[in-house]
Motif scaffolding. Sequence first.
Motif, PDB file in Angstrom:
ATOM      1  N   ALA A 172      -0.409   3.711   3.591  1.00 36.79           N
ATOM      2  CA  ALA A 172       0.677   4.523   3.053  1.00 36.79           C
ATOM      3  C   ALA A 172       1.979   4.106   3.717  1.00 36.79           C
ATOM      4  O   ALA A 172       2.089   4.125   4.945  1.00 36.79           O
ATOM      5  CB  ALA A 172       0.403   6.002   3.301  1.00 36.79           C
ATOM      6  N   HIS A 173       2.970   3.752   2.898  1.00 36.28           N
ATOM      7  CA  HIS A 173       4.276   3.332   3.401  1.00 36.28           C
ATOM      8  C   HIS A 173       5.346   4.239   2.809  1.00 36.28           C
ATOM      9  O   HIS A 173       5.452   4.364   1.583  1.00 36.28           O
ATOM     10  CB  HIS A 173       4.559   1.876   3.023  1.00 36.28           C
ATOM     11  CG  HIS A 173       5.951   1.424   3.346  1.00 36.28           C
ATOM     12  ND1 HIS A 173       6.303   0.923   4.577  1.00 36.28           N
ATOM     13  CD2 HIS A 173       7.094   1.427   2.612  1.00 36.28           C
ATOM     14  CE1 HIS A 173       7.592   0.608   4.576  1.00 36.28           C
ATOM     15  NE2 HIS A 173       8.099   0.923   3.394  1.00 36.28           N
ATOM     16  N   VAL A 174       6.146   4.864   3.672  1.00 34.89           N
ATOM     17  CA  VAL A 174       7.208   5.751   3.203  1.00 34.89           C
ATOM     18  C   VAL A 174       8.457   4.920   2.896  1.00 34.89           C
ATOM     19  O   VAL A 174       9.009   4.262   3.787  1.00 34.89           O
ATOM     20  CB  VAL A 174       7.535   6.838   4.242  1.00 34.89           C
ATOM     21  CG1 VAL A 174       8.635   7.760   3.701  1.00 34.89           C
ATOM     22  CG2 VAL A 174       6.290   7.654   4.580  1.00 34.89           C
ATOM     23  N   VAL A 175       8.874   4.970   1.646  1.00 39.89           N
ATOM     24  CA  VAL A 175      10.075   4.245   1.228  1.00 39.89           C
ATOM     25  C   VAL A 175      11.319   5.070   1.524  1.00 39.89           C
ATOM     26  O   VAL A 175      12.301   4.577   2.065  1.00 39.89           O
ATOM     27  CB  VAL A 175       9.999   3.910  -0.277  1.00 39.89           C
ATOM     28  CG1 VAL A 175      11.303   3.267  -0.757  1.00 39.89           C
ATOM     29  CG2 VAL A 175       8.816   3.003  -0.566  1.00 39.89           C
ATOM     30  N   ARG A 176      11.278   6.356   1.158  1.00 37.47           N
ATOM     31  CA  ARG A 176      12.427   7.233   1.360  1.00 37.47           C
ATOM     32  C   ARG A 176      11.936   8.669   1.513  1.00 37.47           C
ATOM     33  O   ARG A 176      10.827   9.016   1.092  1.00 37.47           O
ATOM     34  CB  ARG A 176      13.411   7.115   0.188  1.00 37.47           C
ATOM     35  CG  ARG A 176      12.888   7.625  -1.111  1.00 37.47           C
ATOM     36  CD  ARG A 176      13.904   7.449  -2.246  1.00 37.47           C
ATOM     37  NE  ARG A 176      13.702   6.191  -2.967  1.00 37.47           N
ATOM     38  CZ  ARG A 176      14.622   5.241  -3.066  1.00 37.47           C
ATOM     39  NH1 ARG A 176      15.801   5.387  -2.487  1.00 37.47           N
ATOM     40  NH2 ARG A 176      14.369   4.139  -3.742  1.00 37.47           N
ATOM     41  N   ASP A 190       8.140   4.363   8.095  1.00 34.89           N
ATOM     42  CA  ASP A 190       6.882   4.694   8.768  1.00 34.89           C
ATOM     43  C   ASP A 190       5.707   4.388   7.842  1.00 34.89           C
ATOM     44  O   ASP A 190       5.831   4.414   6.610  1.00 34.89           O
ATOM     45  CB  ASP A 190       6.835   6.172   9.151  1.00 34.89           C
ATOM     46  CG  ASP A 190       7.847   6.549  10.227  1.00 34.89           C
ATOM     47  OD1 ASP A 190       8.379   5.644  10.881  1.00 34.89           O
ATOM     48  OD2 ASP A 190       8.081   7.759  10.404  1.00 34.89           O
ATOM     49  N   ALA A 191       4.557   4.120   8.437  1.00 35.65           N
ATOM     50  CA  ALA A 191       3.360   3.819   7.653  1.00 35.65           C
ATOM     51  C   ALA A 191       2.136   4.387   8.350  1.00 35.65           C
ATOM     52  O   ALA A 191       2.136   4.608   9.565  1.00 35.65           O
ATOM     53  CB  ALA A 191       3.206   2.313   7.462  1.00 35.65           C
ATOM     54  N   GLU A 201      -4.554  14.851   2.829  1.00 31.52           N
ATOM     55  CA  GLU A 201      -3.597  15.345   1.848  1.00 31.52           C
ATOM     56  C   GLU A 201      -2.194  14.997   2.314  1.00 31.52           C
ATOM     57  O   GLU A 201      -1.877  15.087   3.503  1.00 31.52           O
ATOM     58  CB  GLU A 201      -3.738  16.859   1.690  1.00 31.52           C
ATOM     59  CG  GLU A 201      -2.828  17.448   0.623  1.00 31.52           C
ATOM     60  CD  GLU A 201      -2.998  18.951   0.496  1.00 31.52           C
ATOM     61  OE1 GLU A 201      -3.419  19.404  -0.577  1.00 31.52           O
ATOM     62  OE2 GLU A 201      -2.702  19.652   1.487  1.00 31.52           O
ATOM     63  N   ALA A 202      -1.366  14.587   1.382  1.00 34.19           N
ATOM     64  CA  ALA A 202       0.036  14.313   1.666  1.00 34.19           C
ATOM     65  C   ALA A 202       0.876  15.438   1.083  1.00 34.19           C
ATOM     66  O   ALA A 202       0.615  15.935  -0.010  1.00 34.19           O
ATOM     67  CB  ALA A 202       0.448  12.986   1.061  1.00 34.19           C
ATOM     68  N   VAL A 203       1.906  15.839   1.845  1.00 35.29           N
ATOM     69  CA  VAL A 203       2.797  16.914   1.424  1.00 35.29           C
ATOM     70  C   VAL A 203       4.234  16.411   1.520  1.00 35.29           C
ATOM     71  O   VAL A 203       4.637  15.854   2.551  1.00 35.29           O
ATOM     72  CB  VAL A 203       2.629  18.173   2.308  1.00 35.29           C
ATOM     73  CG1 VAL A 203       3.543  19.290   1.818  1.00 35.29           C
ATOM     74  CG2 VAL A 203       1.185  18.625   2.349  1.00 35.29           C
ATOM     75  N   GLY A 204       4.996  16.618   0.466  1.00 33.33           N
ATOM     76  CA  GLY A 204       6.398  16.257   0.508  1.00 33.33           C
ATOM     77  C   GLY A 204       7.195  17.272   1.310  1.00 33.33           C
ATOM     78  O   GLY A 204       7.136  18.473   1.032  1.00 33.33           O
ATOM     79  N   VAL A 205       7.916  16.823   2.313  1.00 33.08           N
ATOM     80  CA  VAL A 205       8.817  17.699   3.072  1.00 33.08           C
ATOM     81  C   VAL A 205      10.169  17.739   2.369  1.00 33.08           C
ATOM     82  O   VAL A 205      10.786  18.790   2.220  1.00 33.08           O
ATOM     83  CB  VAL A 205       8.969  17.214   4.524  1.00 33.08           C
ATOM     84  CG1 VAL A 205       9.960  18.081   5.294  1.00 33.08           C
ATOM     85  CG2 VAL A 205       7.615  17.205   5.221  1.00 33.08           C
ATOM     86  N   THR A 206      10.630  16.575   1.937  1.00 29.55           N
ATOM     87  CA  THR A 206      11.842  16.433   1.129  1.00 29.55           C
ATOM     88  C   THR A 206      11.446  15.653  -0.121  1.00 29.55           C
ATOM     89  O   THR A 206      10.297  15.226  -0.265  1.00 29.55           O
ATOM     90  CB  THR A 206      12.923  15.660   1.890  1.00 29.55           C
ATOM     91  OG1 THR A 206      12.473  14.307   2.078  1.00 29.55           O
ATOM     92  CG2 THR A 206      13.217  16.288   3.245  1.00 29.55           C
ATOM     93  N   ALA A 207      12.380  15.445  -1.016  1.00 32.79           N
ATOM     94  CA  ALA A 207      12.142  14.485  -2.086  1.00 32.79           C
ATOM     95  C   ALA A 207      11.859  13.135  -1.439  1.00 32.79           C
ATOM     96  O   ALA A 207      12.574  12.709  -0.536  1.00 32.79           O
ATOM     97  CB  ALA A 207      13.358  14.399  -3.003  1.00 32.79           C
ATOM     98  N   ALA A 208      10.792  12.470  -1.863  1.00 39.56           N
ATOM     99  CA  ALA A 208      10.343  11.279  -1.150  1.00 39.56           C
ATOM    100  C   ALA A 208       9.752  10.267  -2.120  1.00 39.56           C
ATOM    101  O   ALA A 208       9.536  10.553  -3.312  1.00 39.56           O
ATOM    102  CB  ALA A 208       9.312  11.659  -0.080  1.00 39.56           C
ATOM    103  N   GLU A 209       9.495   9.076  -1.592  1.00 42.00           N
ATOM    104  CA  GLU A 209       8.802   8.028  -2.337  1.00 42.00           C
ATOM    105  C   GLU A 209       7.829   7.355  -1.389  1.00 42.00           C
ATOM    106  O   GLU A 209       8.219   6.922  -0.304  1.00 42.00           O
ATOM    107  CB  GLU A 209       9.801   7.015  -2.896  1.00 42.00           C
ATOM    108  CG  GLU A 209       9.182   5.976  -3.804  1.00 42.00           C
ATOM    109  CD  GLU A 209      10.252   5.139  -4.489  1.00 42.00           C
ATOM    110  OE1 GLU A 209      10.591   5.441  -5.647  1.00 42.00           O
ATOM    111  OE2 GLU A 209      10.765   4.194  -3.844  1.00 42.00           O
ATOM    112  N   LEU A 210       6.576   7.290  -1.803  1.00 44.51           N
ATOM    113  CA  LEU A 210       5.503   6.789  -0.944  1.00 44.51           C
ATOM    114  C   LEU A 210       4.717   5.733  -1.703  1.00 44.51           C
ATOM    115  O   LEU A 210       4.271   5.967  -2.837  1.00 44.51           O
ATOM    116  CB  LEU A 210       4.587   7.956  -0.556  1.00 44.51           C
ATOM    117  CG  LEU A 210       3.475   7.723   0.454  1.00 44.51           C
ATOM    118  CD1 LEU A 210       4.040   7.436   1.834  1.00 44.51           C
ATOM    119  CD2 LEU A 210       2.552   8.951   0.518  1.00 44.51           C
ATOM    120  N   LEU A 211       4.554   4.550  -1.096  1.00 43.79           N
ATOM    121  CA  LEU A 211       3.698   3.507  -1.655  1.00 43.79           C
ATOM    122  C   LEU A 211       2.314   3.657  -1.064  1.00 43.79           C
ATOM    123  O   LEU A 211       2.156   3.723   0.159  1.00 43.79           O
ATOM    124  CB  LEU A 211       4.253   2.116  -1.330  1.00 43.79           C
ATOM    125  CG  LEU A 211       5.661   1.806  -1.839  1.00 43.79           C
ATOM    126  CD1 LEU A 211       6.086   0.399  -1.409  1.00 43.79           C
ATOM    127  CD2 LEU A 211       5.762   1.944  -3.347  1.00 43.79           C
TER     128      LEU A 211
END
Length: 217
Positions: A172-176, A190-191, A201-211
């Motif tokens: 998992a790589h966080v783009v934004r 971060d990855a 489980e992944a939870v969005g804290v802010t609007a985000a983009e995850l690969l």
Amino acid sequence: MDVRRAGERYQGGDPEAGIDTRHAFSFGPHYDPENLRFGALIACNEERLAPGAGFDEHPHSHTEIVTWVVEGELTHRDSTGHETRVRPGDVQHLSAAAGVRHVERNAGTGPLTFVQMWLAPRTPGGTPSYALVPGLAGATAYPVPRAGAALRVWRPGPGERTGLPAAAYVYAHVVRGEVLLAGQALGPGDAARISPGRSLEAVGVTAAELLLWEMAP
């Protein structure tokens, strides 16, 4: 789950030429025998190119190269005759197979940021191929069968949740933006490397983009 922070990446590129690179894995002069690959993934490079900067023609072989543009527009040209412009949300896939040459450049007037990921094929050789998928939807997986892998993109809003893919290896790589994985906050660059047997489980804290890469053993 092994979390690697953006600040831990190896710094590369050529700042004087307008190229800033951050490597997640052992790369070139940054040799680290403990960080050669994860599953099929052998490189995850964050690239920032100033206007007019780029990589002159260079060769690749036996590598599946997947590129995700974050900001700006990437001009691509390769020895198989493809010349394209890759924009945010597009997936570019160059299968180097037995050998191919290409050029990557920021031909625009603004900054260019992209994430380029290299995967090792299960069987080397073959005929090079090229694909460009415009505007990959979040629910759609892009398969890379030669590497036994598939890429998904998750774009949560604050508070949105999703289960991570069930696979032998998940990267998992966080783009934004910012997300929570197993209670750990991850931000841009971060990855997380998730080993078999973990159901997270992944939870969005802010609007985000995850690969999200899911890879077979």
